[in-house]
Design a protein around this motif. Structure first.
Motif, PDB file in Angstrom:
ATOM      1  N   PRO A   1      -3.335   7.419  -7.221  1.00  0.00           N
ATOM      2  CA  PRO A   1      -1.961   6.891  -7.303  1.00  0.00           C
ATOM      3  C   PRO A   1      -1.901   5.373  -7.150  1.00  0.00           C
ATOM      4  O   PRO A   1      -2.864   4.734  -6.726  1.00  0.00           O
ATOM      5  N   ASN A   2      -0.745   4.814  -7.460  1.00  0.00           N
ATOM      6  CA  ASN A   2      -0.550   3.368  -7.354  1.00  0.00           C
ATOM      7  C   ASN A   2      -0.459   2.909  -5.907  1.00  0.00           C
ATOM      8  O   ASN A   2      -0.028   3.645  -5.032  1.00  0.00           O
ATOM      9  N   ALA A   3      -0.816   1.653  -5.687  1.00  0.00           N
ATOM     10  CA  ALA A   3      -0.652   1.021  -4.373  1.00  0.00           C
ATOM     11  C   ALA A   3       0.524   0.081  -4.461  1.00  0.00           C
ATOM     12  O   ALA A   3       0.386  -1.119  -4.514  1.00  0.00           O
ATOM     13  N   ASP A   4       1.708   0.631  -4.486  1.00  0.00           N
ATOM     14  CA  ASP A   4       2.916  -0.169  -4.662  1.00  0.00           C
ATOM     15  C   ASP A   4       3.412  -0.790  -3.364  1.00  0.00           C
ATOM     16  O   ASP A   4       4.004  -1.863  -3.365  1.00  0.00           O
ATOM     17  N   MET A   5       3.178  -0.090  -2.244  1.00  0.00           N
ATOM     18  CA  MET A   5       3.733  -0.552  -0.972  1.00  0.00           C
ATOM     19  C   MET A   5       2.736  -0.310   0.158  1.00  0.00           C
ATOM     20  O   MET A   5       2.046   0.706   0.190  1.00  0.00           O
ATOM     21  N   VAL A   6       2.655  -1.284   1.056  1.00  0.00           N
ATOM     22  CA  VAL A   6       1.871  -1.132   2.275  1.00  0.00           C
ATOM     23  C   VAL A   6       2.825  -1.133   3.463  1.00  0.00           C
ATOM     24  O   VAL A   6       3.907  -1.709   3.397  1.00  0.00           O
ATOM     25  N   ASP A   7       2.420  -0.479   4.535  1.00  0.00           N
ATOM     26  CA  ASP A   7       3.211  -0.570   5.761  1.00  0.00           C
ATOM     27  C   ASP A   7       2.283  -0.964   6.899  1.00  0.00           C
ATOM     28  O   ASP A   7       1.137  -0.533   6.964  1.00  0.00           O
ATOM     29  N   ILE A   8       2.798  -1.815   7.783  1.00  0.00           N
ATOM     30  CA  ILE A   8       1.974  -2.362   8.844  1.00  0.00           C
ATOM     31  C   ILE A   8       2.737  -2.353  10.167  1.00  0.00           C
ATOM     32  O   ILE A   8       3.951  -2.233  10.206  1.00  0.00           O
ATOM     33  N   SER A   9       1.972  -2.503  11.235  1.00  0.00           N
ATOM     34  CA  SER A   9       2.525  -2.663  12.583  1.00  0.00           C
ATOM     35  C   SER A   9       1.676  -3.733  13.258  1.00  0.00           C
ATOM     36  O   SER A   9       0.839  -4.394  12.614  1.00  0.00           O
ATOM     37  N   ALA A  10       1.838  -3.895  14.555  1.00  0.00           N
ATOM     38  CA  ALA A  10       1.000  -4.849  15.282  1.00  0.00           C
ATOM     39  C   ALA A  10      -0.473  -4.452  15.207  1.00  0.00           C
ATOM     40  O   ALA A  10      -1.366  -5.295  15.363  1.00  0.00           O
ATOM     41  N   TYR A  11      -0.725  -3.185  14.963  1.00  0.00           N
ATOM     42  CA  TYR A  11      -2.098  -2.671  14.860  1.00  0.00           C
ATOM     43  C   TYR A  11      -2.907  -3.422  13.803  1.00  0.00           C
ATOM     44  O   TYR A  11      -4.103  -3.636  13.954  1.00  0.00           O
ATOM     45  N   GLN A  12      -2.257  -3.818  12.719  1.00  0.00           N
ATOM     46  CA  GLN A  12      -2.962  -4.525  11.646  1.00  0.00           C
ATOM     47  C   GLN A  12      -3.149  -6.013  11.939  1.00  0.00           C
ATOM     48  O   GLN A  12      -3.820  -6.707  11.179  1.00  0.00           O
ATOM     49  N   GLY A  13      -2.530  -6.514  12.988  1.00  0.00           N
ATOM     50  CA  GLY A  13      -2.712  -7.906  13.367  1.00  0.00           C
ATOM     51  C   GLY A  13      -1.921  -8.875  12.510  1.00  0.00           C
ATOM     52  O   GLY A  13      -1.149  -8.473  11.625  1.00  0.00           O
ATOM     53  N   ALA A  14      -2.107 -10.158  12.785  1.00  0.00           N
ATOM     54  CA  ALA A  14      -1.419 -11.197  12.021  1.00  0.00           C
ATOM     55  C   ALA A  14      -1.882 -11.153  10.574  1.00  0.00           C
ATOM     56  O   ALA A  14      -3.060 -10.927  10.284  1.00  0.00           O
ATOM     57  N   GLN A  15      -0.957 -11.360   9.652  1.00  0.00           N
ATOM     58  CA  GLN A  15      -1.265 -11.325   8.229  1.00  0.00           C
ATOM     59  C   GLN A  15      -1.611 -12.726   7.723  1.00  0.00           C
ATOM     60  O   GLN A  15      -1.158 -13.731   8.261  1.00  0.00           O
ATOM     61  N   THR A  16      -2.428 -12.778   6.697  1.00  0.00           N
ATOM     62  CA  THR A  16      -2.823 -14.052   6.099  1.00  0.00           C
ATOM     63  C   THR A  16      -2.374 -14.093   4.644  1.00  0.00           C
ATOM     64  O   THR A  16      -2.233 -13.051   3.997  1.00  0.00           O
ATOM     65  N   ASN A  17      -2.164 -15.301   4.142  1.00  0.00           N
ATOM     66  CA  ASN A  17      -1.764 -15.450   2.737  1.00  0.00           C
ATOM     67  C   ASN A  17      -2.835 -14.897   1.804  1.00  0.00           C
ATOM     68  O   ASN A  17      -2.522 -14.273   0.794  1.00  0.00           O
ATOM     69  N   LEU A  18      -4.109 -15.112   2.154  1.00  0.00           N
ATOM     70  CA  LEU A  18      -5.191 -14.609   1.312  1.00  0.00           C
ATOM     71  C   LEU A  18      -5.205 -13.090   1.290  1.00  0.00           C
ATOM     72  O   LEU A  18      -5.336 -12.471   0.226  1.00  0.00           O
TER      73      LEU A  18
END
Length: 238
Positions: free
Chosen positions: A39-56
């Motif tokens: 299936p497509n990867a249209d949307m991701v979901d995150i919480s604090a568990y995934q940590g700070a996000q980066t532009n890259l």
């Protein structure tokens, strides 16, 4: 979906739900092995568990087809994602549609209203947008002990508070097996349903807004992530 405030998933939660998952339109580095027609990867979901996000990291997701990010904001009336502002701002700067979810603990109408106010307060602190989806993460085991009519009533009370604050788009994230047993879907909550087949392909739950089909997808430069395939544009900001 749920990542606890302690940043751990319980065995019960993992067994009950293949919690929040992502899909990809091209095949980046993966934690799972999927067929070419996954299936497509249209949307991701995150919480604090995934940590700070980066532009890259977010650019790598976009390159794989991700259009939207749904971020855990709150839980009950006692927990707020400490990275909520950073994750929201980084997702917006990357050009992703943003949405938010609240982990529900309410078992009464009064509790539902209090949790909704708490949710709204903390989302309003990080964005002025009103075209976001405000989703209820409906998976706490105690909710399965309540009659479906009680859960539906409490959800309606929660959403009424959210909508009164100007957030017109609401939804319910839950295990697909819970639908019509512990919670109902309707025209205001078509559903974001979790189901993790061993070999995910094609589309499922066409009447729902989204299908979360794995919690173990790895984009280039990121850790394991929940991914969902969108069945419409509901989770995409106007």
């Amino acid at each position: 979906m749920k990542k606890f405030a302690s940043l751990k998933l319980t065995a019960l939660t993992l067994a009950a739900f293949g919690l929040l998952a992502f899909s990809a339109t091209s095949l980046p580095v993966q934690a799972n092995t999927f067929s070419a027609n996954h299936p497509n990867a249209d949307m991701v979901d995150i919480s604090a568990y995934q940590g700070a996000q980066t532009n890259l990291g977010l650019q790598n997701m976009k390159d794989a087809g991700v259009q939207a990010m749904t971020i855990k904001a709150t839980e009950g009336t006692y927990y707020t994602n400490p990275l909520l502002a950073q994750q929201t701002q980084t997702a917006q700067s990357a050009g992703l549609s943003i949405n938010f979810y609240h982990y529900a603990n309410f078992t009464t109408k009064a509790q539902a209203k209090r949790e909704a106010k708490y949710f709204v307060k903390h989302v309003e602190a990080v964005t002025s947008q009103r075209d976001v989806v405000m989703a209820i993460d409906f998976e706490a085991s105690k909710l399965a002990n309540l009659p479906i009519a009680t859960n539906d009533r409490n959800i309606k009370a929660f959403n009424k508070v959210v909508q009164k604050a100007g957030f017109t788009k609401t939804d319910i994230y839950t295990n697909a097996n819970w639908v019509d047993s512990y919670v109902s879907m309707n025209s205001k909550n078509f559903g974001w349903l979790a189901n993790y087949p061993n070999n995910p392909t094609g589309k499922k739950y066409a009447a729902a807004n989204a299908w979360q089909w794995t919690s173990n997808f790895k984009f280039s430069g990121t850790g394991r992530t929940d991914v969902s395939q969108l069945n419409n544009d509901y989770y995409l900001n106007d």
